[in-house]
Design a protein around this motif. Structure first.
Motif, PDB file in Angstrom:
ATOM      1  N   ALA A 159       1.469  12.093 -10.096  1.00 20.00           N
ATOM      2  CA  ALA A 159       0.487  13.545  -9.940  1.00 20.00           C
ATOM      3  C   ALA A 159       1.291  14.413 -10.166  1.00 20.00           C
ATOM      4  O   ALA A 159       1.030  15.501 -10.788  1.00 20.00           O
ATOM      5  CB  ALA A 159      -0.455  13.187  -8.942  1.00 20.00           C
ATOM      6  N   TYR A 160       2.408  14.463  -9.087  1.00 25.08           N
ATOM      7  CA  TYR A 160       3.133  15.799  -9.196  1.00 25.08           C
ATOM      8  C   TYR A 160       3.836  15.849 -10.446  1.00 25.08           C
ATOM      9  O   TYR A 160       4.034  17.091 -10.757  1.00 25.08           O
ATOM     10  CB  TYR A 160       4.399  15.559  -7.906  1.00 25.08           C
ATOM     11  N   PHE A 161       4.385  14.870 -10.973  1.00 30.36           N
ATOM     12  CA  PHE A 161       5.020  14.977 -12.320  1.00 30.36           C
ATOM     13  C   PHE A 161       4.395  15.593 -13.340  1.00 30.36           C
ATOM     14  O   PHE A 161       4.557  16.474 -14.163  1.00 30.36           O
ATOM     15  CB  PHE A 161       5.764  13.723 -12.505  1.00 30.36           C
ATOM     16  N   MET A 162       3.133  14.883 -13.438  1.00 30.15           N
ATOM     17  CA  MET A 162       2.221  15.155 -14.688  1.00 30.15           C
ATOM     18  C   MET A 162       1.415  16.665 -14.431  1.00 30.15           C
ATOM     19  O   MET A 162       1.141  17.336 -15.504  1.00 30.15           O
ATOM     20  CB  MET A 162       1.172  14.250 -14.744  1.00 30.15           C
ATOM     21  N   GLY A 163       1.318  16.973 -13.193  1.00 32.46           N
ATOM     22  CA  GLY A 163       0.488  18.137 -12.996  1.00 32.46           C
ATOM     23  C   GLY A 163       1.268  19.513 -12.531  1.00 32.46           C
ATOM     24  O   GLY A 163       0.783  20.485 -13.100  1.00 32.46           O
ATOM     25  N   VAL A 195       0.843  -1.335   0.092  1.00 33.06           N
ATOM     26  CA  VAL A 195      -0.109   0.118   0.043  1.00 33.06           C
ATOM     27  C   VAL A 195       0.912   1.289   0.123  1.00 33.06           C
ATOM     28  O   VAL A 195       0.506   2.370  -0.770  1.00 33.06           O
ATOM     29  CB  VAL A 195      -1.053  -0.106   1.252  1.00 33.06           C
ATOM     30  N   SER A 196       1.837   1.223   0.735  1.00 28.73           N
ATOM     31  CA  SER A 196       2.793   2.294   0.960  1.00 28.73           C
ATOM     32  C   SER A 196       3.343   2.626  -0.507  1.00 28.73           C
ATOM     33  O   SER A 196       3.705   3.912  -0.868  1.00 28.73           O
ATOM     34  CB  SER A 196       3.807   2.091   2.025  1.00 28.73           C
ATOM     35  N   PHE A 197       3.973   1.562  -1.282  1.00 26.61           N
ATOM     36  CA  PHE A 197       4.790   1.619  -2.282  1.00 26.61           C
ATOM     37  C   PHE A 197       3.673   2.263  -3.468  1.00 26.61           C
ATOM     38  O   PHE A 197       4.070   3.098  -4.416  1.00 26.61           O
ATOM     39  CB  PHE A 197       5.127   0.341  -2.811  1.00 26.61           C
ATOM     40  N   MET A 198       2.290   1.759  -3.584  1.00 22.06           N
ATOM     41  CA  MET A 198       1.298   2.169  -4.615  1.00 22.06           C
ATOM     42  C   MET A 198       0.976   3.932  -4.098  1.00 22.06           C
ATOM     43  O   MET A 198       1.084   4.491  -5.086  1.00 22.06           O
ATOM     44  CB  MET A 198       0.147   1.305  -4.421  1.00 22.06           C
ATOM     45  N   ALA A 199       0.733   4.083  -2.984  1.00 24.13           N
ATOM     46  CA  ALA A 199       0.548   5.477  -2.632  1.00 24.13           C
ATOM     47  C   ALA A 199       1.734   6.306  -2.904  1.00 24.13           C
ATOM     48  O   ALA A 199       1.425   7.485  -3.644  1.00 24.13           O
ATOM     49  CB  ALA A 199       0.068   5.706  -1.121  1.00 24.13           C
ATOM     50  N   GLY A 200       3.039   5.987  -2.777  1.00 25.31           N
ATOM     51  CA  GLY A 200       4.250   6.950  -3.150  1.00 25.31           C
ATOM     52  C   GLY A 200       4.070   6.886  -4.817  1.00 25.31           C
ATOM     53  O   GLY A 200       4.493   8.122  -5.221  1.00 25.31           O
ATOM     54  N   ALA A 201       3.852   5.869  -5.445  1.00 27.50           N
ATOM     55  CA  ALA A 201       3.764   5.929  -6.947  1.00 27.50           C
ATOM     56  C   ALA A 201       2.647   7.069  -7.534  1.00 27.50           C
ATOM     57  O   ALA A 201       3.121   7.659  -8.454  1.00 27.50           O
ATOM     58  CB  ALA A 201       3.767   4.534  -7.481  1.00 27.50           C
TER      59      ALA A 201
END
Length: 291
Positions: free
Chosen positions: A250-254, A239-245
């Protein structure tokens, strides 16, 4: 009044028992604990009795490595080897009984060390013993046997004297068992044995400070794979890995990508495919000018 008297008697009895228990000898860290085993007939596997019709106990066979009978040391976890020099015919037949479990390799350990000082007027101290059964495993053939020579030895002590690392204590329980008895591959601990061969035994000795196995929140905690690992640990890691991804994407694309697009011109290779300032066709190349 009667209730008070009963409580007082119970308190005094508990105090007397505690005082008596504290006067009994205890093992100190590293103290030797010799192993005694039940003497059995090699013909029938039955135990042998002494003149007083009591079970006869004899020391464990001598080990080549030390020249002494097998012994453990209080609180010390170690890998210990004990090679029995030669298996004669009677002992070979006893091994057959042990492996078939017709007559187990029943041994014992003294709960406490022998008492060195006797109090005048008191009965001599009679030691008590903790049973230790070696669950020796293997397979029998017509002319030989395969025997698993590596054994795990688990020893438990009582908890009251373990406030410090090298404190004294009393033995509570013990067990021993062969590992990988079905593996006959070369390099394993399984040994082919015939009469006249030496028997190289190896012991992995582990101690527990209480009669119970170690637990964490009601679940047994195993440390053999390098730490506590459970299904919940794996789930939270995923869960932590998926949330971090997701957050990183989102930060990169947005934020990061639009800033970079504004900062530098991409010619015809723009994401929207329209080019910049009317130059390019949006696919990274330009049409040739027609004369």
């Amino acid at each position: 009044m009667l209730l008070f008297v009963l409580q007082l008697v119970a308190f005094l009895a508990t105090a007397v028992c505690a005082k008596f228990d504290n006067t009994l000898p205890s093992y100190h860290y590293g103290a030797s604990i010799p192993v005694e085993c039940m003497n059995r007939s090699s013909e029938t596997g039955e135990h042998i009795e002494n003149a007083a019709h009591e079970i006869q106990w004899i020391p464990f066979p001598l080990c080549n490595e030390t020249g002494r009978s097998l012994e453990f040391h209080y609180g010390i976890e170690e890998e210990q080897n004990c090679t029995i020099p030669m298996i004669d015919d009677p002992f070979f037949h006893l091994l057959e009984f042990y492996i078939h479990s017709d007559a187990p390799l029943s041994c014992r350990l003294a709960e406490r060390p022998p008492r060195h000082v006797e109090t005048v007027g008191e009965k001599p101290y009679v030691p008590e013993y903790v049973p230790l059964v070696f669950a020796l495993a293997g397979t029998l053939q017509l002319s030989h046997m395969h025997i698993s020579t590596h054994m795990n030895v688990l020893l438990h002590s009582t908890p009251k004297h373990h406030r410090q690392l090298h404190d004294s204590g009393v033995l509570d329980s013990a067990t021993a068992y062969s590992t990988s008895p079905l593996t006959h591959m070369e390099g394993s601990f399984t040994r082919k044995l015939i009469i006249g061969d030496p028997l190289p035994l190896s012991f992995s000795i582990r101690w527990f400070p209480t009669p119970a196995l170690p637990k964490t929140e009601g679940h047994v905690e195993w440390q053999g794979m390098g730490g506590h690992l459970s299904a919940s640990t794996v789930f939270y890691s995923l869960v932590s890995f998926m949330a971090g991804a997701v957050v990183t994407g989102a930060y990169f694309m947005g934020i990061l990508l639009p800033k970079r697009l504004k900062a530098r011109g991409l010619g015809g290779a723009t994401p929207l495919g329209y080019g910049l300032n009317g130059v390019g066709n949006g696919w990274g190349y330009q049409k040739r000018a027609v004369d």
